[in-house]
Scaffold this active site. Structure first.
Site, mmCIF file in Angstrom:
data_model
loop_
_atom_site.group_PDB
_atom_site.id
_atom_site.type_symbol
_atom_site.label_atom_id
_atom_site.label_comp_id
_atom_site.label_asym_id
_atom_site.label_seq_id
_atom_site.Cartn_x
_atom_site.Cartn_y
_atom_site.Cartn_z
ATOM 1 C CB SER A 38 -0.945 -0.030 1.819
ATOM 2 O OG SER A 38 -1.606 -1.191 1.047
ATOM 3 C CG PHE A 41 -3.718 8.182 -1.656
ATOM 4 C CD1 PHE A 41 -4.451 8.237 -2.681
ATOM 5 C CD2 PHE A 41 -2.533 9.623 -1.293
ATOM 6 C CE1 PHE A 41 -3.688 8.818 -4.563
ATOM 7 C CE2 PHE A 41 -2.382 10.050 -3.390
ATOM 8 C CZ PHE A 41 -2.874 10.240 -4.095
ATOM 9 C CG ASP A 159 5.783 11.174 2.702
ATOM 10 O OD1 ASP A 159 6.086 11.275 3.850
ATOM 11 O OD2 ASP A 159 4.609 10.154 2.394
#
Length: 628
Positions: A38, A41, A159
Site C-alpha cells: 500500500s 492512499f 513525503d
C-alpha cells in the site's frame, strides 16, 4: 523501554500473491501478477503489460479507489499522475499511463526490482553490515539530482523517506508523489499534516508551513539513515520524536565518514529553514564537486546530445496541468472512450466533426446577422430628421454606393457536407473501406488509431484540454530527457555533466551567512485536517479494534492531561495491547486534535500535553507544550 518503530507499509517487502485470473485484463493490456503493498492512499500491484516490448513487460499499477467521491469532486490521484507525466529524470520513477477502471483510478509506473531503500537498510542491519562510503555518496548524489530537478520545476515531494525511494539496477529513484503539490504564488509555502514524523522538519511539525527546504531536511534524515542504519531522530512515542526534532541536538555521523559529509548533513538539519542549503547549493560544495568528478570517472564514457535547459517552461506546463480541474465524470468518459473499438472511435470523431462544423456555421450566421443589423441601424440613423425628399434620395444613393455588393451564401448540399465534416477535426485519409473483414480490420488499425500507451495518452491530453478549456502547447525537450535507447545510467551521466558544467564556473562553500527569515504561522485548513484525522482514526480502529481503540484513546487522553510519565504510559499500554508501539496512531491523533483546537482559537482539552522533556522545559514555538 520499548522503542517506537514506524508501522510497515509492505511496499518493498515480500510480495503477497493475490488470486490470478489469466483471462481478466485491466485496460485490455495489464495482467495482475502480485500485490506489492500500500502506498500513500492506494494499493500497489505488479502487473505484466501484454503490449510492451520484450524485457519491459513488468510494470507497477497503483490503484486508488474513487467510488466514494461525488461526480463533481476533483480526483486527487490525478494530481500525482499529472506530476509524474511531466518528470523525466533518471532519479525519478518513470510514469507510463493513467486511466479509470470501473470505480478506481489507475497509475502505471516503471517497476523497480530492487524494492525500496528501507528494505535494503533493514536487510543490511539484520546482517550486521554497513554500506560502503562510496555507495552512500553515490546514492546521495542521485537523490540530490532528483530533488534539485523537482525544485527547479517548483514541485515539492513532501513525503521523502526511505520507503518512498526505490532501487533499480542499484540506482535510486524517487517515487510515491501521492502528497506532492506545487509551489503556487508568491508565498511558496504549503501547510500540511502529512508525512512520517521521523523525516518531518521542525517547521512542518510546528505548522509553520512546508517549502523546498523541508524536503532538504528529509533528505538529510535519509542520508543519516544510510550511514547509521537508524533514524536520525528516534523516540518511544510520537511526541518524544517531535520534541527530539524541534528541541533536540543535531545528530552527527560516525567518525568513519568524512568530516565534510557530516558538515553538509548538519547544515541540512539546521532548525531554521532559511539557513539550510538548497540541493543546488549542496552540489556546488567543493567536497560534492570532487565526488561528482570521481563518479564521472566510474561510469563508462557515454555521449548524450546537448540540449538547452527549459526549466521555466516545464514549470509552467506542470502548473497548468495541476491547476486544471479534472473531475470524476471526465475521467470516466475518458475510460469509456479508451474501451471502444477503432470503428467506434471513427464514428465518435465523425460526430465530433459534425458538431464542430455546425458550431462554425452557427457562428458565421450570427456574425452576418449582427453585421446586417448594424448596417440597417446606421441607415436609419442617417435618415432620421430628413425634411426634403430629394435630400433623402441623395443620401440613399450615396449609402448604396458605399455599401459592398451583397454576397449570397450557397445552399449546403448534404452530399458535399458529409466529406467536409470528416476532414474538420481529423484527416481520415482518402481510402475506401475494404469489403473483406480481415483487410478492413487492418485498415481501421492502420488509419485511425491503436490502443498503445502513446495513443491513449494523446487522447487523454485531448480530453484534458477540452475539460480545462485550453490547448496543449508544444513541449520543448529537456536536458534530462533522453531517447528510449539511453539507459538510466546514460541519463545520469548527462545530469552529472550538466551539474559539473556550472559548478566549475560557480563553486561556493555552504555558509551560515544567511539572514534568518523563518516564515510565520500559515493559514490553517481545518477541513483538510479533519479529513486526515478521520483516516488516521479509521486506520487505528482497523489495527486495534473499536473497543481497544476507545480504551487506549480514553487512557492516553487522561494520561496526557495528568502529565503522566512516559514510562508509566507505555507500561500500562503493554497491558492493553500486545505491542505498545501499535498505539502510536492514537497518540498522533490526540496531538493533531489539540493542534486543530489551538489553531481554531478554541481552548484545548489537554492543558499540558505530557512529555518528560516538556515537564522540565517548555518547547518554544510549539503548540503542543505551550498553552494558547
Amino acid at each position: 523501554m520499548l522503542k517506537f518503530q514506524e508501522t510497515a507499509k509492505c511496499v518493498g517487502r515480500r510480495p503477497t500473491v493475490i488470486p490470478m485470473y489469466p483471462t481478466a485484463l485491466i485496460a485490455r493490456r495489464y495482467v495482475l501478477q502480485q500485490k506489492l503493498g500500500s502506498g500513500s492512499f492506494g494499493t500497489v500491484y505488479l502487473v505484466s503489460d501484454k503490449k510492451a516490448k520484450p524485457g519491459e513487460e513488468l510494470k507497477v499499477l497503483k490503484e486508488i479507489s474513487v467510488g466514494e467521491l461525488n461526480p463533481n469532486e476533483t480526483v486527487q490521484a490525478n494530481v500525482e499522475a499529472q506530476l509524474l507525466s511531466r518528470l523525466h529524470h533518471p532519479a525519478i520513477v518513470r510514469f507510463h499511463a493513467s486511466f479509470m477502471e470501473q470505480e478506481t483510478f489507475c497509475i502505471i509506473t516503471e517497476y523497480c526490482e530492487g524494492r525500496d531503500l528501507d528494505y535494503r537498510i533493514q536487510e543490511y542491519k539484520e546482517a550486521g553490515k554497513v554500506f560502503a562510503e562510496n555507495q552512500i555518496v553515490e546514492w546521495f548524489i542521485q537523490l540530490l539530482l532528483g530533488v534539485d530537478y523537482m525544485h527547479e520545476r517548483r514541485i515539492l515531494h513532501r513525503d521523502l523517506k526511505s520507503k518512498n525511494i526505490f532501487l533499480k539496477n542499484n540506482l535510486l529513484k524517487i517515487g510515491d508523489f501521492g502528497v506532492s503539490r506545487l509551489l503556487m504564488g508568491s508565498c511558496e509555502l504549503a501547510t500540511t499534516l502529512t508525512g512520517t514524523p521521523h523525516y518531518m522538519s521542525p517547521e512542518a511539525l510546528k505548522h509553520q508551513g512546508y517549502d523546498a527546504k523541508s524536503d532538504i531536511w528529509s533528505l538529510a534524515c535519509i542520508l543519516y539513515e544510510m550511514c547509521c542504519l537508524d533514524h536520525a531522530f528516534a523516540g518511544s512515542s510520537f511526541l518524544s520524536v517531535v520534541l527530539n526534532i524541534v528541541e533536540g541536538k543535531t545528530p552527527s555521523l560516525p567518525d568513519r565518514y568524512p568530516r565534510e559529509l557530516n558538515t553538509i548533513m548538519e547544515r541540512m538539519l539546521n532548525k531554521s529553514p532559511s539557513l539550510r542549503p538548497s540541493a543546488a547549493d549542496i552540489l556546488k560544495a567543493p567536497y560534492m564537486e570532487e565526488q561528482l568528478q570521481l563518479l564521472m570517472c566510474k561510469y563508462p564514457e557515454m555521449t548524450l546530445e546537448d540540449k538547452n535547459s527549459v526549466c521555466q517552461k516545464e514549470a509552467a506546463h506542470t502548473i497548468n496541468a495541476v491547476q486544471k480541474k479534472l473531475h470524476l465524470q471526465t475521467l470516466q468518459a475518458l475510460s469509456d472512450t479508451q474501451k471502444t473499438t477503432p470503428r467506434e472511435r471513427m464514428w465518435l470523431r465523425k460526430l465530433q466533426a459534425a458538431d464542430e462544423r455546425a458550431r462554425r456555421l452557427k457562428k458565421i450566421a450570427e456574425e452576418n446577422y449582427k453585421e446586417n443589423d448594424k448596417r440597417m441601424q446606421a441607415l436609419r440613423s442617417r435618415n432620421v430628421g430628413s425634411v426634403h425628399a430629394h435630400v433623402l434620395h441623395e443620401l440613399d444613393e450615396r449609402t448604396l454606393e458605399s455599401l459592398p455588393e451583397p454576397q449570397s451564401l450557397p445552399c449546403l448540399d448534404l452530399d458535399e457536407l458529409e466529406p467536409s465534416l470528416e476532414d474538420t477535426i481529423v484527416d481520415l485519409g482518402h481510402y475506401e473501406i475494404p469489403e473483406d473483414p480481415l483487410v478492413a480490420e487492418q485498415y481501421y488499425s492502420d488509419v485511425f488509431d491503436s490502443c498503445s500507451e502513446d495513443s491513449e495518452e494523446q487522447e487523454e491530453e485531448m480530453i484534458f484540454s477540452e475539460a480545462g478549456g485550453d490547448t496543449k502547447e508544444e513541449e520543448s525537450p529537456s536536458v534530462y530527457r533522453t531517447n528510449q535507447q539511453d539507459s538510466d545510467t546514460a541519463a545520469l551521466v548527462g545530469c552529472l555533466e550538466h551539474v559539473l558544467g556550472y559548478t566549475s564556473l560557480d563553486t561556493k562553500t555552504i555558509t551560515n551567512a544567511v539572514t534568518d527569515m523563518s516564515p510565520g504561522p500559515m493559514v490553517f485548513n481545518s477541513a483538510v485536517a479533519r479529513t486526515k484525522m478521520k483516516r488516521m482514526k479509521e486506520s487505528a480502529v482497523q489495527k486495534l479494534g473499536m473497543e481497544t481503540f476507545e480504551e487506549v484513546y480514553d487512557y492516553l487522553k487522561r494520561a496526557r492531561h495528568q502529565n503522566a510519565r512516559e514510562a508509566e504510559i507505555w507500561e500500562h499500554l503493554e497491558t492493553v495491547v500486545p505491542r505498545a508501539s501499535d498505539c502510536f496512531e492514537v497518540d498522533q491523533l490526540l496531538y493533531f486534535e489539540e493542534l486543530l483546537l489551538t489553531m481554531e482559537g478554541k481552548e484545548p482539552s489537554l492543558q499540558n500535553l505530557p512529555c518528560e522533556a516538556a515537564q522540565k522545559k517548555p518547547v518554544k514555538g510549539t503548540h503542543f507544550c505551550d498553552n494558547p
